[in-house]
Design a protein around this motif. Structure first.
Motif, PDB file in Angstrom:
ATOM      1  N   ASN A  30      -4.843   7.394   4.675  1.00  0.00           N
ATOM      2  CA  ASN A  30      -5.250   8.019   5.935  1.00  0.00           C
ATOM      3  C   ASN A  30      -6.743   7.889   6.192  1.00  0.00           C
ATOM      4  O   ASN A  30      -7.220   8.315   7.251  1.00  0.00           O
ATOM      5  CB  ASN A  30      -4.858   9.500   5.940  1.00  0.00           C
ATOM      6  CG  ASN A  30      -3.360   9.679   5.909  1.00  0.00           C
ATOM      7  OD1 ASN A  30      -2.617   8.836   6.420  1.00  0.00           O
ATOM      8  ND2 ASN A  30      -2.904  10.760   5.317  1.00  0.00           N
ATOM      9  N   LEU A  31      -7.496   7.338   5.250  1.00  0.00           N
ATOM     10  CA  LEU A  31      -8.928   7.148   5.468  1.00  0.00           C
ATOM     11  C   LEU A  31      -9.163   6.046   6.487  1.00  0.00           C
ATOM     12  O   LEU A  31      -8.524   5.006   6.458  1.00  0.00           O
ATOM     13  CB  LEU A  31      -9.624   6.760   4.159  1.00  0.00           C
ATOM     14  CG  LEU A  31      -9.736   7.837   3.098  1.00  0.00           C
ATOM     15  CD1 LEU A  31     -10.360   7.241   1.849  1.00  0.00           C
ATOM     16  CD2 LEU A  31     -10.537   9.007   3.583  1.00  0.00           C
ATOM     17  N   GLY A  32     -10.104   6.266   7.364  1.00  0.00           N
ATOM     18  CA  GLY A  32     -10.462   5.240   8.347  1.00  0.00           C
ATOM     19  C   GLY A  32     -11.519   4.310   7.787  1.00  0.00           C
ATOM     20  O   GLY A  32     -12.230   4.641   6.849  1.00  0.00           O
ATOM     21  N   PHE A  33     -11.611   3.142   8.363  1.00  0.00           N
ATOM     22  CA  PHE A  33     -12.625   2.189   7.945  1.00  0.00           C
ATOM     23  C   PHE A  33     -13.948   2.530   8.610  1.00  0.00           C
ATOM     24  O   PHE A  33     -13.991   2.964   9.748  1.00  0.00           O
ATOM     25  CB  PHE A  33     -12.216   0.765   8.308  1.00  0.00           C
ATOM     26  CG  PHE A  33     -11.066   0.252   7.483  1.00  0.00           C
ATOM     27  CD1 PHE A  33     -11.268  -0.153   6.179  1.00  0.00           C
ATOM     28  CD2 PHE A  33      -9.801   0.198   8.009  1.00  0.00           C
ATOM     29  CE1 PHE A  33     -10.235  -0.611   5.409  1.00  0.00           C
ATOM     30  CE2 PHE A  33      -8.739  -0.269   7.249  1.00  0.00           C
ATOM     31  CZ  PHE A  33      -8.958  -0.665   5.946  1.00  0.00           C
ATOM     32  N   PRO A  92       0.807  -1.227   0.000  1.00  0.00           N
ATOM     33  CA  PRO A  92       0.000   0.000   0.000  1.00  0.00           C
ATOM     34  C   PRO A  92       0.839   1.276   0.000  1.00  0.00           C
ATOM     35  O   PRO A  92       0.346   2.341  -0.371  1.00  0.00           O
ATOM     36  CB  PRO A  92      -0.827  -0.111   1.276  1.00  0.00           C
ATOM     37  CG  PRO A  92      -0.138  -1.098   2.121  1.00  0.00           C
ATOM     38  CD  PRO A  92       0.610  -2.013   1.206  1.00  0.00           C
ATOM     39  N   ASN A  93       2.096   1.187   0.364  1.00  0.00           N
ATOM     40  CA  ASN A  93       2.941   2.375   0.362  1.00  0.00           C
ATOM     41  C   ASN A  93       3.267   2.861  -1.052  1.00  0.00           C
ATOM     42  O   ASN A  93       3.787   3.964  -1.212  1.00  0.00           O
ATOM     43  CB  ASN A  93       4.236   2.121   1.130  1.00  0.00           C
ATOM     44  CG  ASN A  93       3.981   1.991   2.613  1.00  0.00           C
ATOM     45  OD1 ASN A  93       3.021   2.560   3.121  1.00  0.00           O
ATOM     46  ND2 ASN A  93       4.830   1.241   3.298  1.00  0.00           N
ATOM     47  N   LEU A  94       2.974   2.064  -2.057  1.00  0.00           N
ATOM     48  CA  LEU A  94       3.176   2.510  -3.439  1.00  0.00           C
ATOM     49  C   LEU A  94       2.267   3.685  -3.785  1.00  0.00           C
ATOM     50  O   LEU A  94       2.575   4.473  -4.679  1.00  0.00           O
ATOM     51  CB  LEU A  94       2.905   1.365  -4.418  1.00  0.00           C
ATOM     52  CG  LEU A  94       3.911   0.222  -4.438  1.00  0.00           C
ATOM     53  CD1 LEU A  94       3.416  -0.884  -5.364  1.00  0.00           C
ATOM     54  CD2 LEU A  94       5.261   0.716  -4.900  1.00  0.00           C
ATOM     55  N   SER A  95       1.155   3.816  -3.083  1.00  0.00           N
ATOM     56  CA  SER A  95       0.226   4.909  -3.371  1.00  0.00           C
ATOM     57  C   SER A  95       0.605   6.203  -2.661  1.00  0.00           C
ATOM     58  O   SER A  95      -0.005   7.243  -2.915  1.00  0.00           O
ATOM     59  CB  SER A  95      -1.199   4.506  -2.975  1.00  0.00           C
ATOM     60  OG  SER A  95      -1.277   4.328  -1.579  1.00  0.00           O
ATOM     61  N   ASN A  96       1.594   6.189  -1.800  1.00  0.00           N
ATOM     62  CA  ASN A  96       1.959   7.394  -1.047  1.00  0.00           C
ATOM     63  C   ASN A  96       2.390   8.581  -1.897  1.00  0.00           C
ATOM     64  O   ASN A  96       1.993   9.699  -1.596  1.00  0.00           O
ATOM     65  CB  ASN A  96       3.042   7.076  -0.013  1.00  0.00           C
ATOM     66  CG  ASN A  96       2.453   6.546   1.270  1.00  0.00           C
ATOM     67  OD1 ASN A  96       1.277   6.735   1.522  1.00  0.00           O
ATOM     68  ND2 ASN A  96       3.259   5.876   2.054  1.00  0.00           N
ATOM     69  N   PRO A  97       3.198   8.427  -2.920  1.00  0.00           N
ATOM     70  CA  PRO A  97       3.628   9.631  -3.652  1.00  0.00           C
ATOM     71  C   PRO A  97       2.484  10.420  -4.283  1.00  0.00           C
ATOM     72  O   PRO A  97       2.550  11.633  -4.367  1.00  0.00           O
ATOM     73  CB  PRO A  97       4.555   9.080  -4.727  1.00  0.00           C
ATOM     74  CG  PRO A  97       4.990   7.763  -4.241  1.00  0.00           C
ATOM     75  CD  PRO A  97       3.876   7.236  -3.393  1.00  0.00           C
ATOM     76  N   LEU A  98       1.444   9.756  -4.728  1.00  0.00           N
ATOM     77  CA  LEU A  98       0.356  10.453  -5.419  1.00  0.00           C
ATOM     78  C   LEU A  98      -0.914  10.587  -4.593  1.00  0.00           C
ATOM     79  O   LEU A  98      -1.607  11.596  -4.681  1.00  0.00           O
ATOM     80  CB  LEU A  98       0.019   9.720  -6.732  1.00  0.00           C
ATOM     81  CG  LEU A  98       1.145   9.647  -7.751  1.00  0.00           C
ATOM     82  CD1 LEU A  98       0.727   8.797  -8.929  1.00  0.00           C
ATOM     83  CD2 LEU A  98       1.517  11.036  -8.212  1.00  0.00           C
ATOM     84  N   TRP A  99      -1.225   9.557  -3.816  1.00  0.00           N
ATOM     85  CA  TRP A  99      -2.500   9.539  -3.111  1.00  0.00           C
ATOM     86  C   TRP A  99      -2.294   9.298  -1.618  1.00  0.00           C
ATOM     87  O   TRP A  99      -2.715   8.272  -1.076  1.00  0.00           O
ATOM     88  CB  TRP A  99      -3.407   8.452  -3.682  1.00  0.00           C
ATOM     89  CG  TRP A  99      -3.662   8.612  -5.136  1.00  0.00           C
ATOM     90  CD1 TRP A  99      -4.406   9.575  -5.727  1.00  0.00           C
ATOM     91  CD2 TRP A  99      -3.163   7.787  -6.187  1.00  0.00           C
ATOM     92  NE1 TRP A  99      -4.404   9.400  -7.084  1.00  0.00           N
ATOM     93  CE2 TRP A  99      -3.654   8.312  -7.391  1.00  0.00           C
ATOM     94  CE3 TRP A  99      -2.358   6.656  -6.230  1.00  0.00           C
ATOM     95  CZ2 TRP A  99      -3.362   7.744  -8.615  1.00  0.00           C
ATOM     96  CZ3 TRP A  99      -2.062   6.108  -7.446  1.00  0.00           C
ATOM     97  CH2 TRP A  99      -2.570   6.641  -8.620  1.00  0.00           C
TER      98      TRP A  99
END
Length: 68
Positions: free
Chosen positions: A63-66, A51-58
């Motif tokens: 940070n969204l909670g369930f 999931p850290n692959l999405s950090n640069p763009l999104w």
């Protein structure tokens, strides 16, 4: 996406039923859907296990909670 792909392919075959085989052409929309399907399959598992692959763009997505 699968339903759109199947519908597009069926409509393409119906529209080209009266054309001889030598004049049939590849529909770019249908071909792009098949390429997109493969890319989505790869991206789903990439973002699922890393999931850290999405950090640069999104960054906001992680940070969204369930709701549950």
């Amino acid at each position: 996406m699968e339903a759109i792909y199947k519908t597009a392919k069926m409509e393409f075959q119906e529209n080209n039923a009266n054309i001889t085989d030598s004049l049939k052409y590849l529909n770019p929309q249908i071909e792009s859907l098949s390429i997109l399907r493969g890319l989505v399959f790869i991206a789903f598992f990439a973002f699922l296990f890393f999931p850290n692959l999405s950090n640069p763009l999104w960054t906001w997505i992680n940070n969204l909670g369930f709701v549950i």
